[in-house]
Design a protein around this motif. Structure first.
Motif, mmCIF file in Angstrom:
data_model
loop_
_atom_site.group_PDB
_atom_site.id
_atom_site.type_symbol
_atom_site.label_atom_id
_atom_site.label_comp_id
_atom_site.label_asym_id
_atom_site.label_seq_id
_atom_site.Cartn_x
_atom_site.Cartn_y
_atom_site.Cartn_z
ATOM 1 N N ARG A 139 27.518 68.616 0.012
ATOM 2 C CA ARG A 139 26.807 67.461 0.543
ATOM 3 C C ARG A 139 27.238 67.151 1.977
ATOM 4 N NH1 ARG A 139 24.106 64.454 -3.336
ATOM 5 N NH2 ARG A 139 24.467 65.129 -5.489
ATOM 6 N N VAL A 140 28.531 67.250 2.226
ATOM 7 C CA VAL A 140 29.016 67.024 3.595
ATOM 8 C C VAL A 140 28.447 68.084 4.531
ATOM 9 C CG1 VAL A 140 31.066 67.011 5.058
ATOM 10 C CG2 VAL A 140 31.125 65.860 2.843
ATOM 11 N N GLY A 141 28.446 69.337 4.071
ATOM 12 C CA GLY A 141 27.906 70.423 4.887
ATOM 13 C C GLY A 141 26.426 70.278 5.137
ATOM 14 N N ALA A 142 25.668 69.828 4.124
ATOM 15 C CA ALA A 142 24.231 69.629 4.285
ATOM 16 C C ALA A 142 23.951 68.551 5.330
ATOM 17 C CB ALA A 142 23.592 69.261 2.952
ATOM 18 N N ASP A 143 24.726 67.479 5.294
ATOM 19 C CA ASP A 143 24.555 66.401 6.276
ATOM 20 C C ASP A 143 24.866 66.905 7.676
ATOM 21 O OD1 ASP A 143 24.187 63.465 6.893
ATOM 22 O OD2 ASP A 143 26.238 63.733 7.608
ATOM 23 N N LEU A 144 25.892 67.729 7.800
ATOM 24 C CA LEU A 144 26.242 68.289 9.110
ATOM 25 C C LEU A 144 25.126 69.188 9.622
ATOM 26 C CD1 LEU A 144 28.104 68.934 11.462
ATOM 27 C CD2 LEU A 144 29.333 70.551 9.968
ATOM 28 N N LEU A 145 24.543 69.994 8.745
ATOM 29 C CA LEU A 145 23.476 70.895 9.168
ATOM 30 C C LEU A 145 22.224 70.116 9.579
ATOM 31 C CD1 LEU A 145 22.659 73.747 9.693
ATOM 32 C CD2 LEU A 145 22.205 74.066 7.256
ATOM 33 N N VAL A 146 21.951 69.002 8.898
ATOM 34 C CA VAL A 146 20.835 68.146 9.297
ATOM 35 C C VAL A 146 21.050 67.625 10.714
ATOM 36 C CG1 VAL A 146 19.753 65.893 8.898
ATOM 37 C CG2 VAL A 146 20.108 67.454 6.990
#
Length: 378
Positions: A139-146
């Motif tokens: 989830r943290v990685g997905a937010d960073l990629l967004v």
């Protein structure tokens, strides 16, 4: 220590709530063994402690022999073991994906079946903790990629956060695939995690995006993660944070090429790509081949573009095309004559068929890119 005492000590250790990364080490000390939580398909440890079992090869072979399934207990033999070697045992751990607890004896005896089963319960607790940590990281990685795709991070801030994932922009690419369901990202995450592959993973607008180091799919073995994911497209190297949106577009572009050419993975800019390599090239092809139909449909309310597409999708079968379009074959014939008159291209010559095919694929790319860009802005 008697078996009953061993069992009670093991139960207390598990039920006391002392879970976490050290649980298997503690259980192993209490049982006089070494415990490894392992992916049976590869024999690799699921934990990041750097410890690997010496029985990985035999476990992976046994897993294949049993039809990529794990029996309740599987006896393992070490490569080059002497005749008197006790060996190890792999115990199936209750989980959504095949998981094994490999039990290696420190002496010349393995624990009994009941103790092994309770150890597997401890392995299940460890796996649950691991899965929860990985989901939080996803989830943290997905937010960073967004944030990267939306250009909301500058170069320094982006790399500082990527450092925590073991990724470097100068060496990264974007890989794109189709999200077949709403749970595509959560389904793929365990596979990537089990390979200990540093990555960011995001599901967005019907696509799965994976930010990984260049070469993550190079030299992959049959059955590796990218082959199991269907067709995938890979971008060129990202190099800078500001290039993330362009890299995602390149990956989608290459994905369509992979799907069209029925290849598992296509990299953007490869000489073998048959489709236009840029949006400018695609617009040029669409204007040259499909432009007259687009104009006629817009000005006169005709359905010529869709008619040509349906005919080609049905391998030029008039019967099937007319049925899908809900028109008579005579009406189809009239439309096809008008299409040929407008474009100078029919549906017989190989040259014309090739131009139709490339033009429609290019149009799909442009439409898809416009939809994704509109959703992103919204």
């Amino acid at each position: 220590m008697r078996r009953a005492d061993d069992l009670e000590l093991l139960r207390q250790s598990i039920s006391a709530g002392r879970t976490g990364p050290g649980l298997l080490a503690r259980l192993g000390r209490e049982l006089g063994v070494r415990l490894f939580l392992v992916d049976p398909a590869t024999g690799q440890s699921l934990l990041d402690d750097g410890e690997e079992t010496e029985y990985a090869a035999d476990l992976a072979a046994g897993f294949q022999t049993h039809g990529r399934a794990l029996p309740g207990m599987l006896r393992l033999t070490r490569v080059g073991a002497s005749p008197g070697d006790v060996g190890a045992v792999a115990v199936a751990v209750p989980s959504d994906r095949p998981t094994a607890l490999v039990v290696e004896p420190l002496g010349n005896q393995l624990p009994g079946t009941v103790l092994l089963q309770h150890a597997a319960a401890g392995g299940a607790l460890e796996l649950a903790q691991l899965t929860a940590r990985q989901e939080r990281q996803r989830r943290v990685g997905a937010d960073l990629l967004v944030q990267l795709l939306d250009r909301r991070l500058d170069e320094r801030a982006a790399q500082a956060q990527l450092d925590e994932f073991g990724l470097f922009l100068s060496d990264c690419i974007v890989i794109a695939g189709r999200a077949e369901s709403d749970t595509g990202a959560t389904d793929l995450q365990p596979t990537l995690a089990r390979l200990h592959l540093p990555h960011l993973l995001l599901q967005r607008d019907g696509y799965l995006y994976v930010l990984v180091a260049d070469g993550a799919a190079a030299g992959a073995r049959p059955g590796d993660w990218w082959e199991r994911s269907g067709a995938l497209g890979a971008s060129g190297r990202i190099c800078t944070a500001g290039r993330l949106p362009d890299a995602a577009h390149e990956a989608r572009w290459a994905l369509v090429a992979a799907e069209t050419e029925r290849r598992p993975l296509v990299r953007y800019g490869q000489e073998s790509m048959l489709l236009p390599r840029t949006a400018t090239e695609a617009r040029s092809v669409v204007t040259r081949v499909l432009g007259p139909l687009l104009t006629q449909d817009a000005e006169r309310g005709t359905d010529y573009l869709n008619t040509a597409r349906v005919l080609l999708e049905h391998d030029r079968s008039w019967q099937l095309a007319a049925a899908e379009l809900h028109i008579h074959k005579q009406t189809l014939g009239y439309r096809l004559r008008k299409i040929e008159a407008l474009t100078g291209r029919g549906f017989v010559r190989t040259e014309h068929l090739a131009e139709w095919w490339i033009a429609f694929r290019a149009n799909e790319l442009l439409v898809g890119a416009a939809v994704v860009e509109g959703n992103t802005r919204g």
